[in-house]
Write a protein that holds these residues in place. Sequence first.
Motif, short mmCIF file in Angstrom:
data_model
loop_
_atom_site.label_atom_id
_atom_site.label_comp_id
_atom_site.label_asym_id
_atom_site.label_seq_id
_atom_site.Cartn_x
_atom_site.Cartn_y
_atom_site.Cartn_z
N LEU A 148 0.88 -1.16 -0.04
CA LEU A 148 0.13 0.02 -0.12
C LEU A 148 0.84 1.21 -0.15
O LEU A 148 0.51 2.10 -0.77
N LYS A 149 1.71 1.34 0.63
CA LYS A 149 3.04 2.44 0.93
C LYS A 149 3.42 2.60 -0.62
O LYS A 149 3.59 3.81 -1.12
N ARG A 150 3.75 1.56 -1.38
CA ARG A 150 4.12 1.65 -2.68
C ARG A 150 2.98 2.36 -3.69
O ARG A 150 3.54 3.25 -4.50
N VAL A 151 1.84 2.12 -3.37
CA VAL A 151 0.90 2.78 -4.30
C VAL A 151 0.62 4.16 -3.95
O VAL A 151 0.56 5.07 -4.89
N VAL A 152 0.62 4.65 -2.60
CA VAL A 152 0.27 5.90 -2.18
C VAL A 152 1.63 6.79 -2.62
O VAL A 152 1.50 7.93 -3.22
#
Length: 478
Positions: A148-152
Amino acid sequence: MPSKRSVAQQTTRISKSSKIPVALHSARGVKTWKEAVDWLKIRGIEDIECITPDLAGVPRGKMMPTSKFTSNTSLALPSAIYRHTISGEYPEETGQFRYDSRDSDIKLVPDLSTLSIVPWETDPTAQVICDIAGSQGEQISYTPRNVLKRVVNLYRQKGWKPVVAPEIEFYLVAQNDDPDYPLRPPKGRSGRSILGGQGYSIAGINEFDELIDDIYHFSEKQGLEIDTLIHEEGPAQLEINLRHGDPIELADQVFLFKRTIREAALKHGIYATFMAKPMQGQPGSAMHIHQSVIEMNTGRNLFSNADGAPSKEFFSFIGGMQHYVPKTLSMMAPYVNSYRRLTPDMSAPVNTAWGYDNRTTAFRIPVSDPAARRIENRLPSSDANPYLALAASLGCGYLGIIEGLHPSPPSDDTANEGEIDLPRGLLEAVSLLESEPSLADVFSAEFIAIYAGVKRGEFETFMQVISPWEREFLLLNV
């Protein structure tokens, strides 16, 4: 040995003290290790749970004395915990799915902004959500919080910030220790089992007043904020809505809310389940995701033009959802049971239709002013790992904006009785996830390989079980 104070007594003492720095009054989170030491000390915390979500969203980690936690102790877990199925088995290596030949350690890195008490424990206990890093501090791409951090971060690189608001449905069910028997609704305060058809019923909520009070109480003690709570259509089916905010923070809240709700239910002798389809013939449980995107430097809603009209990015986000969500559905509907919910005539989407204020579509546009324009993804089920469901939903919208995709015309009619254009089962959904190169760029190829291997392993485990349907219709007829 001196008696131990309850969490409630600890909180009362803290609130009455005027000598404690304001930052340490917070129910949730600190900024530094020095603040963490003080925060734990003034609450008399004896033990701390260092937890992190596995692929299923199950809390994994270690529990230790507070003194050990604050002494710069290195915390590690075996990497294999991200390669086992929901039933605890380790699948065969298939496709790109491989095990670490050394089963080397991965490190738990506490995120101090998530520090909070564990209010259902009798001894003063705290919890903290941890990120995962390699033994040398390197990024680990396949853990849910990191996905999720990668997408954000993809949004951040464009100067954008996604905003989300999850809605989580779940059932309360009577305790049942035999999986061969169907689940049934629990008895409420009236002494009778609640029936279905109680959508938005206040009386339905009041049946479980004391349990709901505990949910609110536990949530408040952890610094978790509930926006609204309603009774849904199914018997003893409830929905909790969370306030909009940062995707990482909201995924953390859903992760903790699931645990909180289960613990509150157990306190009252019943189960809370987030299965997508726990009862035959009853509506399934969803995790609807409201999402929008704002410009970081101006605060403007990217989905609205200056004149208030929908922007091209708004339509491209929808186009990305329509094109890519079927290929990421295994991240939003992760189990065999999840696909029992996505069937016609059961108040769930069956295709990628979108529409304005149309609850029969997969992607609904709620009525709002331009500043609050958002897109509701109604496909994810409540059994999904919140980090992965949010990553998938936001990742699909991101690709739509970057690629300038266009959506189909909006649906003005009932959309969930028409053609089914979603994967009908887990294996089909996993194959679609693996087949799209763009998704490897968004989520990482390593994550997709591990996730697909685990999901195939879960399907093979499911295939070993003979269902009641097979015994009823095949036993004497074939």
